[in-house]
Scaffold this motif. Structure first.
Motif, PDB file in Angstrom:
ATOM      1  N   ASP A 128      56.558 -29.749 -18.701  1.00  0.00           N
ATOM      2  CA  ASP A 128      57.039 -30.507 -19.863  1.00  0.00           C
ATOM      3  C   ASP A 128      55.886 -31.376 -20.351  1.00  0.00           C
ATOM      4  O   ASP A 128      55.438 -32.276 -19.640  1.00  0.00           O
ATOM      5  CB  ASP A 128      58.233 -31.371 -19.475  1.00  0.00           C
ATOM      6  CG  ASP A 128      58.886 -32.038 -20.680  1.00  0.00           C
ATOM      7  OD1 ASP A 128      58.249 -32.117 -21.745  1.00  0.00           O
ATOM      8  OD2 ASP A 128      60.041 -32.479 -20.550  1.00  0.00           O
ATOM      9  N   ASP A 130      55.650 -33.724 -22.421  1.00  0.00           N
ATOM     10  CA  ASP A 130      55.923 -35.161 -22.518  1.00  0.00           C
ATOM     11  C   ASP A 130      55.801 -35.861 -21.169  1.00  0.00           C
ATOM     12  O   ASP A 130      55.443 -37.034 -21.098  1.00  0.00           O
ATOM     13  CB  ASP A 130      57.332 -35.394 -23.073  1.00  0.00           C
ATOM     14  CG  ASP A 130      57.426 -34.992 -24.536  1.00  0.00           C
ATOM     15  OD1 ASP A 130      56.379 -34.997 -25.204  1.00  0.00           O
ATOM     16  OD2 ASP A 130      58.537 -34.672 -24.987  1.00  0.00           O
ATOM     17  N   VAL A 142      50.858 -30.485 -29.536  1.00  0.00           N
ATOM     18  CA  VAL A 142      52.045 -30.991 -30.226  1.00  0.00           C
ATOM     19  C   VAL A 142      52.207 -30.325 -31.583  1.00  0.00           C
ATOM     20  O   VAL A 142      53.310 -29.928 -31.986  1.00  0.00           O
ATOM     21  CB  VAL A 142      51.965 -32.522 -30.382  1.00  0.00           C
ATOM     22  CG1 VAL A 142      53.097 -33.030 -31.276  1.00  0.00           C
ATOM     23  CG2 VAL A 142      52.019 -33.199 -29.015  1.00  0.00           C
ATOM     24  N   CYS A 147      55.607 -26.926 -25.341  1.00  0.00           N
ATOM     25  CA  CYS A 147      56.241 -27.810 -24.369  1.00  0.00           C
ATOM     26  C   CYS A 147      55.665 -27.644 -22.972  1.00  0.00           C
ATOM     27  O   CYS A 147      55.497 -28.620 -22.249  1.00  0.00           O
ATOM     28  CB  CYS A 147      57.750 -27.541 -24.345  1.00  0.00           C
ATOM     29  SG  CYS A 147      58.653 -28.549 -23.161  1.00  0.00           S
TER      30      CYS A 147
END
Length: 299
Positions: A128, A130, A142, A147
């Motif tokens: 992930d 993030d 991004v 992801c």
């Protein structure tokens, strides 16, 4: 996952069928091991196919593009890319991509996942973006709506050259086999770089050698412009430890020298120009008798 086995239940002594026996065997671990083995074999086969292309594919862009196709198919991913570093500007530039939007250059600073892999010379996998500790601000990924992924540095002659990346648009955990697969593909790109460079240098050397060896006008122009009585061209052949005088208008026709011997051999060995003021008294020049006979004094 369970295997179901159904057997008849017979009663003695007449073996009358009184019912059935059901047995269940848990085969989850075995199926997982079999699936992993098949996937590992598929990854190894992909590496072998790309490896076979490296010596024959002259275009780095085409070779890396084929590697990206293999990566996306093997890992069932939507996006893969190969970026190279532009050291002078500290930017990265897209060489080839699959599912990658746009191209051009992007600053290396701020693209944390790509930059960390490139500068640290290691691989990074993240499920992930993030939550990845190395992700920081990664606008390059991004902007592509990515992801998860794996990035691996591509090195050439011991220095960072670029980054190979394989990415998904959904959260995904990657196995050690998948990370190793990307690392092997990055290694093949580094090998292709070396082969491509060697091929280019050989072709360049052949062109220059052929041009010089057949151009008497060039030597005559040098002699005229320098006020020299004689101009010679000494050429090195691959696999040989000698230089051979092959040019026209020479003193040393048919002569060969080895590194460090004589004036020509000394220049070859030290990679520095050398000026001899008096050929009559210097032991460096040969064949000195022919030089003296032609009235040559310096060179």
């Amino acid at each position: 996952t369970f295997n179901l086995r159904i057997l008849p239940y017979l009663s003695l002594p007449d073996n009358a069928l009184d019912g059935v026996v059901l047995s269940f065997t848990d085969v989850t671990v075995a199926e997982q091991a079999s699936s992993q083995a098949k996937k590992r074999a598929r990854l190894i086969a992909g590496v072998a196919r790309i490896s076979a292309l490296a010596p024959t594919e002259e275009s780095l862009e085409r070779f890396s593009g084929q590697a990206l196709e293999e990566i996306c198919d093997a890992l069932s991913l939507e996006v893969a890319s190969f970026h190279r570093l532009l050291p002078e500007s500290q930017e990265i530039e897209l060489v080839s991509g699959r599912g990658w939007k746009g191209g051009g250059r992007m600053p290396l600073a701020g693209n944390s996942v790509v930059g960390h892999a490139l500068l640290a010379g290691e691989s990074i996998s993240f499920s992930d973006l993030d939550g990845a500790s190395e992700s920081g601000d990664s606008p390059l990924l991004v902007q592509q709506g990515l992801c998860s992924g794996i990035t691996s540095a591509v090195a050439h002659e011991g220095h960072p050259y670029g980054v190979l990346g394989a990415y998904g648009k959904e959260r995904r955990d990657f196995t050690p086999d998948e990370v190793e697969f990307i690392e092997m593909m990055a290694g093949l790109l580094g090998t292709a770089l070396a082969l491509h460079q060697d091929s280019f240098l050989r072709a360049l050397e052949n062109v220059v050698t052929s041009t010089l060896a057949t151009s008497s006008d060039l030597l005559e122009a040098l002699a005229r412009d320098l006020g020299a009585a004689v101009c010679e061209l000494w050429l090195y052949e691959n696999g040989s430890d000698q230089l051979t005088c092959t040019a026209v208008n020479q003193v040393s026709e048919g002569t060969t020298v080895v590194s460090g011997v004589g004036m020509i051999g000394k220049v070859w060995q030290e990679k520095e120009p050398l000026w001899v003021l008096d050929l009559h008294t210097s032991a460096l020049f040969f064949p000195s008798d022919e030089a003296i006979r032609r009235g040559l004094m310096s060179g």
